[in-house]
Design a protein around this motif. Structure first.
Motif, PDB file in Angstrom:
ATOM      1  N   THR A  70     -91.093   6.255 -19.552  1.00  0.00           N
ATOM      2  CA  THR A  70     -90.364   6.411 -18.288  1.00  0.00           C
ATOM      3  C   THR A  70     -89.669   5.106 -17.916  1.00  0.00           C
ATOM      4  O   THR A  70     -88.511   5.109 -17.480  1.00  0.00           O
ATOM      5  CB  THR A  70     -91.320   6.838 -17.160  1.00  0.00           C
ATOM      6  OG1 THR A  70     -91.989   8.034 -17.550  1.00  0.00           O
ATOM      7  CG2 THR A  70     -90.593   7.063 -15.862  1.00  0.00           C
ATOM      8  N   SER A  74     -85.637   4.319 -17.664  1.00  0.00           N
ATOM      9  CA  SER A  74     -85.075   3.671 -16.473  1.00  0.00           C
ATOM     10  C   SER A  74     -84.242   2.448 -16.869  1.00  0.00           C
ATOM     11  O   SER A  74     -83.139   2.251 -16.366  1.00  0.00           O
ATOM     12  CB  SER A  74     -86.204   3.258 -15.521  1.00  0.00           C
ATOM     13  OG  SER A  74     -85.707   2.487 -14.465  1.00  0.00           O
ATOM     14  N   CYS A 112     -78.358   9.234  -4.223  1.00  0.00           N
ATOM     15  CA  CYS A 112     -79.687   9.135  -4.817  1.00  0.00           C
ATOM     16  C   CYS A 112     -80.756   9.479  -3.791  1.00  0.00           C
ATOM     17  O   CYS A 112     -80.581   9.258  -2.585  1.00  0.00           O
ATOM     18  CB  CYS A 112     -79.961   7.714  -5.310  1.00  0.00           C
ATOM     19  SG  CYS A 112     -79.188   7.310  -6.848  1.00  0.00           S
ATOM     20  N   VAL A 157     -88.316   3.954  -6.489  1.00  0.00           N
ATOM     21  CA  VAL A 157     -87.918   5.027  -7.389  1.00  0.00           C
ATOM     22  C   VAL A 157     -86.654   5.645  -6.813  1.00  0.00           C
ATOM     23  O   VAL A 157     -86.644   6.113  -5.682  1.00  0.00           O
ATOM     24  CB  VAL A 157     -89.015   6.101  -7.528  1.00  0.00           C
ATOM     25  CG1 VAL A 157     -88.532   7.249  -8.402  1.00  0.00           C
ATOM     26  CG2 VAL A 157     -90.288   5.508  -8.086  1.00  0.00           C
ATOM     27  N   SER A 159     -83.537   8.426  -7.794  1.00  0.00           N
ATOM     28  CA  SER A 159     -83.153   9.443  -8.768  1.00  0.00           C
ATOM     29  C   SER A 159     -81.942  10.218  -8.279  1.00  0.00           C
ATOM     30  O   SER A 159     -81.762  10.459  -7.087  1.00  0.00           O
ATOM     31  CB  SER A 159     -84.323  10.387  -9.033  1.00  0.00           C
ATOM     32  OG  SER A 159     -84.744  11.001  -7.849  1.00  0.00           O
ATOM     33  N   THR A 164     -83.407   8.717 -13.514  1.00  0.00           N
ATOM     34  CA  THR A 164     -84.377   8.151 -12.572  1.00  0.00           C
ATOM     35  C   THR A 164     -84.568   6.676 -12.879  1.00  0.00           C
ATOM     36  O   THR A 164     -84.836   6.292 -14.018  1.00  0.00           O
ATOM     37  CB  THR A 164     -85.721   8.886 -12.660  1.00  0.00           C
ATOM     38  OG1 THR A 164     -85.503  10.262 -12.366  1.00  0.00           O
ATOM     39  CG2 THR A 164     -86.723   8.319 -11.678  1.00  0.00           C
ATOM     40  N   GLN A 166     -86.632   3.171 -11.821  1.00  0.00           N
ATOM     41  CA  GLN A 166     -87.828   2.653 -11.155  1.00  0.00           C
ATOM     42  C   GLN A 166     -87.922   1.158 -11.370  1.00  0.00           C
ATOM     43  O   GLN A 166     -87.541   0.643 -12.414  1.00  0.00           O
ATOM     44  CB  GLN A 166     -89.091   3.363 -11.651  1.00  0.00           C
ATOM     45  CG  GLN A 166     -89.432   3.125 -13.098  1.00  0.00           C
ATOM     46  CD  GLN A 166     -90.670   3.895 -13.513  1.00  0.00           C
ATOM     47  OE1 GLN A 166     -91.042   4.890 -12.905  1.00  0.00           O
ATOM     48  NE2 GLN A 166     -91.324   3.422 -14.558  1.00  0.00           N
TER      49      GLN A 166
END
Length: 176
Positions: A70, A74, A112, A157, A159, A164, A166
């Protein structure tokens, strides 16, 4: 042969009874003080907001590979964030926290859903859940009661349909 018993005068018997009560009282008092001190120690250790037990720590450890993927996704977006913290306003020292999001080309990232968790390092048990609103293209803001000066940590965070993003940021808040 005759057996003769010892006769204890009343004054000696009352002194012996008094001594028994005194020593039993001292022993029970010391035990009571120990129980009281232990109770106070348990209360202080369990009610201190600077001492935190991380929820789901074991599950986070098990999903380490997923978290790394993840974060890699990002990072691949190439987005950049900048955090600014305003001066305190009002009695609750509410500060305006602003996030500027830009893509790899330096253009604002629009539309976002930006959320975050904010806590002071000295009080990690007091976590603020934040939802930012877009005030202008690529600029997101929220009002947070940040009364304490010092080091704060923001887990951000953001998105949108593109992806997404972070990131963790550290914010140093100084008293005026």
């Amino acid at each position: 042969m005759s057996t003769t018993g010892t006769i204890i005068p009343d004054s000696e018997q009352s002194a012996e009874t008094l001594a028994r009560w005194l020593w039993c009282g001292i022993i029970f008092s010391l035990l009571g003080i120990q129980i009281l001190i232990s109770g106070v120690a348990v209360f202080l250790s369990s009610s201190d907001p600077s001492n935190v037990i991380v929820e789901g720590y074991y599950e986070q450890a098990l999903s380490w590979d997923k978290q790394r993927q993840t974060q890699a996704d990002s990072d691949a977006l190439g987005w950049n964030s900048e955090v600014t913290c305003g001066s305190p306003q009002g009695l609750q020292a509410v500060r305006k926290l602003q996030i500027t999001l830009q893509d790899r080309a330096g253009l604002p990232v629009r539309e976002c859903l930006v959320e975050g968790q904010l806590f002071h390092h000295a009080r990690a048990g007091e976590v603020f859940q934040i939802r930012f609103t877009e005030t202008s293209p690529g600029l997101y803001a929220a009002a947070i009661p940040m009364q304490r000066s010092g080091l704060w940590e923001l887990s951000l965070v953001a998105s949108n349909p593109t992806g997404t993003f972070q990131e963790k940021k550290k914010i140093l808040v100084k008293t005026l």
